[in-house]
Design a protein around this motif. Structure first.
Motif, mmCIF file in Angstrom:
data_model
loop_
_atom_site.group_PDB
_atom_site.id
_atom_site.type_symbol
_atom_site.label_atom_id
_atom_site.label_comp_id
_atom_site.label_asym_id
_atom_site.label_seq_id
_atom_site.Cartn_x
_atom_site.Cartn_y
_atom_site.Cartn_z
ATOM 1 N N GLN A 75 0.838 -1.214 0.000
ATOM 2 C CA GLN A 75 0.000 0.000 0.000
ATOM 3 C C GLN A 75 0.866 1.255 0.000
ATOM 4 N N GLU A 76 1.967 1.207 0.732
ATOM 5 C CA GLU A 76 2.861 2.376 0.808
ATOM 6 C C GLU A 76 3.563 2.628 -0.519
ATOM 7 N N LEU A 77 3.945 1.536 -1.208
ATOM 8 C CA LEU A 77 4.749 1.696 -2.412
ATOM 9 C C LEU A 77 3.938 1.905 -3.691
ATOM 10 N N CYS A 78 2.646 1.535 -3.649
ATOM 11 C CA CYS A 78 1.862 1.604 -4.896
ATOM 12 C C CYS A 78 1.661 3.049 -5.317
ATOM 13 N N ARG A 79 2.186 3.419 -6.482
ATOM 14 C CA ARG A 79 2.091 4.798 -6.961
ATOM 15 C C ARG A 79 0.690 5.129 -7.477
ATOM 16 N N PHE A 80 -0.141 4.097 -7.681
ATOM 17 C CA PHE A 80 -1.442 4.326 -8.304
ATOM 18 C C PHE A 80 -2.579 4.215 -7.292
ATOM 19 N N LYS A 81 -2.206 4.112 -6.000
ATOM 20 C CA LYS A 81 -3.184 4.023 -4.908
ATOM 21 C C LYS A 81 -4.203 2.917 -5.207
ATOM 22 N N ALA A 82 -3.696 1.788 -5.684
ATOM 23 C CA ALA A 82 -4.603 0.726 -6.117
ATOM 24 C C ALA A 82 -4.865 -0.310 -5.032
ATOM 25 N N ILE A 83 -4.196 -0.208 -3.902
ATOM 26 C CA ILE A 83 -4.403 -1.219 -2.855
ATOM 27 C C ILE A 83 -4.962 -0.532 -1.613
ATOM 28 N N HIS A 84 -6.132 -0.997 -1.181
ATOM 29 C CA HIS A 84 -6.766 -0.490 0.040
ATOM 30 C C HIS A 84 -7.266 -1.672 0.831
ATOM 31 N N ASP A 85 -7.085 -1.613 2.142
ATOM 32 C CA ASP A 85 -7.527 -2.729 2.996
ATOM 33 C C ASP A 85 -7.029 -4.059 2.447
ATOM 34 N N PHE A 86 -5.800 -4.062 1.945
ATOM 35 C CA PHE A 86 -5.141 -5.291 1.466
ATOM 36 C C PHE A 86 -5.908 -5.954 0.321
ATOM 37 N N VAL A 88 -6.719 -5.333 -3.954
ATOM 38 C CA VAL A 88 -6.363 -4.540 -5.134
ATOM 39 C C VAL A 88 -7.633 -4.090 -5.855
ATOM 40 N N ASP A 89 -7.684 -2.798 -6.181
ATOM 41 C CA ASP A 89 -8.768 -2.281 -7.013
ATOM 42 C C ASP A 89 -8.336 -2.439 -8.479
ATOM 43 N N PRO A 90 -8.949 -3.365 -9.214
ATOM 44 C CA PRO A 90 -8.482 -3.607 -10.587
ATOM 45 C C PRO A 90 -8.638 -2.391 -11.501
ATOM 46 N N LEU A 91 -9.541 -1.463 -11.144
ATOM 47 C CA LEU A 91 -9.718 -0.288 -11.997
ATOM 48 C C LEU A 91 -8.573 0.705 -11.836
ATOM 49 N N SER A 92 -7.845 0.612 -10.723
ATOM 50 C CA SER A 92 -6.727 1.530 -10.509
ATOM 51 C C SER A 92 -5.380 0.874 -10.783
ATOM 52 N N CYS A 93 -5.329 -0.459 -10.680
ATOM 53 C CA CYS A 93 -4.058 -1.182 -10.844
ATOM 54 C C CYS A 93 -3.536 -1.026 -12.255
ATOM 55 N N GLU A 94 -2.269 -0.623 -12.398
ATOM 56 C CA GLU A 94 -1.679 -0.485 -13.732
ATOM 57 C C GLU A 94 -0.761 -1.657 -14.059
ATOM 58 N N LEU A 98 5.197 -3.995 -8.877
ATOM 59 C CA LEU A 98 6.099 -3.648 -7.763
ATOM 60 C C LEU A 98 5.644 -4.333 -6.472
ATOM 61 N N CYS A 99 4.339 -4.343 -6.237
ATOM 62 C CA CYS A 99 3.809 -4.988 -5.016
ATOM 63 C C CYS A 99 4.187 -6.459 -4.985
ATOM 64 N N TYR A 100 4.042 -7.108 -6.128
ATOM 65 C CA TYR A 100 4.387 -8.531 -6.250
ATOM 66 C C TYR A 100 5.866 -8.765 -5.941
ATOM 67 N N ILE B 148 -4.522 13.841 -15.844
ATOM 68 C CA ILE B 148 -5.876 13.915 -15.278
ATOM 69 C C ILE B 148 -5.797 13.868 -13.750
ATOM 70 N N ARG B 149 -4.905 13.038 -13.206
ATOM 71 C CA ARG B 149 -4.740 12.985 -11.742
ATOM 72 C C ARG B 149 -4.305 14.346 -11.216
ATOM 73 N N ALA B 150 -3.407 14.987 -11.940
ATOM 74 C CA ALA B 150 -2.898 16.290 -11.504
ATOM 75 C C ALA B 150 -4.009 17.341 -11.518
ATOM 76 N N VAL B 151 -4.894 17.289 -12.490
ATOM 77 C CA VAL B 151 -6.019 18.225 -12.542
ATOM 78 C C VAL B 151 -6.953 17.969 -11.365
#
Lengths: 285, 282
Positions: A75-86, A88-94, A98-100, B148-151
């Motif tokens: 959660q700390e390292l994910c740059r896309f804020k894709a992991i919450h409450d352990f 993964v949100d597939p819509l945010s995961c790019e 790195l997490c893996y 878009i995130r920056a906006v």
């Protein structure tokens, strides 16, 4: 092999209506719909799908909650804020992985991502290659590339030497991908401030990638002053204006009936589209 | 409350609706974010005074070849093929990089740092009392999402925020829609409009967003859109008729709520309807 790509910058200027009419007028060609996340050409060409292929691209992370020790490193390292409450949100995961790589409990796996489908179809006007990108998917440019590659293969099989591509709106990765290999870009604009602005930006993309362009002003009589500005701008930059198509209700009526304009009426839009096709064919050589 | 204005199909009238919504609220405090960063055009209708222009950047790897042992780990972990390791050189393809930081984090020699690469700009300003933010992606840039995130990072909490979203259903649209309270979908009454509307509804539902529809260029002859909305229980909040005068105003860069002020009340009503719909769900 000649490739024509029809683009616009701003959406809704009439690319697909024009490509549909070109499909009815052109001989010995393959048609590709590269507007993969809002593909509409099939609504006018009524294809019969012959072959469906899965488009796999990228990966999505998934957490195995039984192995997870909740250390929060992912959660700390994910740059896309894709992991919450352990989870993964597939819509945010790019799918960077790195997490893996860092998970001390090896609790994360990367799963292959089915990002969409593409289709080889038959229409009254010849073969059509089109696609459907999955909702919220990335890798749009890669799906466009897959459509294009498939279309070139179909062209080779049939001995056709023209690829006619309905392009996406915008200037980003799907547009850039659709321009790869293009001999000519037809830029469809409208005489609104948004249309002019969009034209400038998509012209910039064509220049950036060295693709020659022609311009078509659609619905030109909506605002003749703006149409003149566009023509002056094009003239000053050495870009031919290949057509000025007047507003014609027949375009919408044809669309509603699911047929190309040139088959629905022989009114003003139809005649201008046919003349435009003549000029485009000449420019393609 | 955050209302995103989206469509699926391009050219249906998102910008016309988004700017008119903002203008209708201008004396109540409103912020408009133009997240159609590939083709931002709200500024053409609002003509804002821009007070800030900030470069939008993404991090890309820079290799310290004095520390690098060319082990290949960075290239191995990069999911986007943005690094190629040759016998005595590492080549970076910055336009492929997603800025995930994996290479820098995992390099065993700590030979990778991150530098900024500019992909566009965020502009901030105002149009009367309307606060305005737009993102402009540089021509030739492939990825819209980081801009878009920056906006969206400039969105103010507490008031009403209207977001103009790009056409389509791919990840730039999802990035724009995330965190909204309501998704207002603008469509046209044609088969193209309906097909793309259905895709846009699916996208909004994937994000658990309540939706409503505005039918633009409404004219008799095609009932598919209304039939669909009825079947799917999606409220039609406004119909804007096919009207040459409205089209001409738009072509001149005049927002509907400005050129025909009698429409302001109707856009205010949409917002009241949206407030009730959002309220009912929470």
């Amino acid at each position: 092999m000649k490739e024509l790509v029809v683009l616009s910058g701003k959406g809704g200027t009439g690319k697909t209506s024009i490509v549909a009419s070109f499909a009815a007028l052109a001989q010995s060609k393959v048609i590709a719909d590269c507007d993969v996340d809002a593909a509409d050409l099939h609504l006018v060409l009524s294809p019969t799908v012959k072959e469906t292929s899965e488009f796999w691209a990228g990966k999505t992370a998934a957490v195995d909650r039984e192995r997870c020790t909740q250390c929060r490193l992912c959660q700390e390292l994910c740059r896309f804020k894709a992991i919450h409450d352990f989870t993964v949100d597939p819509l945010s995961c790019e799918g960077c992985g790195l997490c893996y790589q860092v998970c001390p409990a090896e609790a994360i796996r990367m799963e292959d991502n089915l990002a969409g489908h593409w289709f080889i179809s038959e229409t009254r006007y010849g073969p059509l290659v089109h696609a459907r990108l999955g909702i919220a998917q990335d890798n749009t440019g890669r799906l466009v590339a897959a459509v294009r590659q498939a279309a070139l293969k179909v062209a080779a099989e049939h001995g056709f030497n023209l690829l006619l591509t309905d392009g996406p709106p915008g200037i980003g990765c799907p547009v850039i991908s659709s321009l790869a290999g293009a001999n000519l870009a037809l830029l469809v604009t409208e005489p609104t401030l948004s249309g002019r602005h969009g034209l400038e930006r998509v012209l910039g993309v064509c220049r950036h990638f060295g693709v020659p362009a022609l311009v078509c002003i659609n619905k030109f009589d909506l605002n003749e002053e703006n149409s003149c500005h566009i023509e002056e701008r094009c003239y000053a930059a050495g870009i031919p204006v290949a057509a000025r198509i007047p507003f014609d209700n027949a375009v919408t009526e044809a669309l509603v009936r699911g047929v190309p304009v040139v088959e629905y009426s022989n009114g003003s839009a139809c005649r201008h589209m046919a003349a435009l096709w003549g000029r485009v064919r000449q420019a393609l050589g | 409350m955050i209302v995103s204005v989206a469509s699926g199909k391009g050219g249906t009238g998102k910008t016309l609706v988004a700017t008119s919504l903002a203008l209708s609220l201008e004396d109540q405090g409103v912020q408009l974010l133009d997240c159609d960063v590939e083709e931002p055009d709200c500024h053409l209708l609002l003509r804002p005074t821009i007070t800030e222009n900030e470069a939008a950047c993404v991090p890309v790897p820079a290799i310290d070849e004095a520390r690098c042992t060319f082990c290949g780990r960075c290239s191995e972990v990069c999911a986007y093929h943005a690094l190629a390791v040759l016998p005595q050189k590492v080549v970076v393809f910055p336009e492929l990089c997603h800025g995930c930081g994996a290479c820098a984090h995992l390099c065993p020699e700590k030979a990778i740092s991150e530098v900024s690469r500019e992909i566009g700009a965020v502009e901030v300003g105002h149009c009367g009392e309307i606060e305005f933010v737009q993102g402009i992606l540089n021509v030739g840039e492939a990825m819209a999402t980081p801009l878009i995130r920056a906006v969206k990072a400039r969105a103010k909490k507490g008031g009403t925020v209207i977001i103009d979203v790009a056409p389509g259903t791919a990840c730039p649209v999802v990035e724009s829609l995330k965190g909204s309270d309501f998704c207002l979908l603008v469509t046209e009454p044609t088969p193209f409009g309906l097909y793309d509307l259905a895709l846009a509804v699916e996208t909004a539902r994937r994000l658990y967003l309540p939706c409503g529809v505005v039918i633009n260029r409404d004219a008799p002859g095609y009932s598919g859109t209304e039939d669909y909305c009825r079947r799917e229980h999606i409220p039609i909040l406004l119909k804007i008729p096919l009207d040459q005068h409205i089209a001409v105003l738009y072509s001149r860069g005049i927002a509907l709520a400005q050129g025909m002020p009698e429409w302001r009340g109707r856009f205010l009503s949409i917002l009241q309807d949206i407030r009730s719909l959002v309220g009912l769900r929470t």
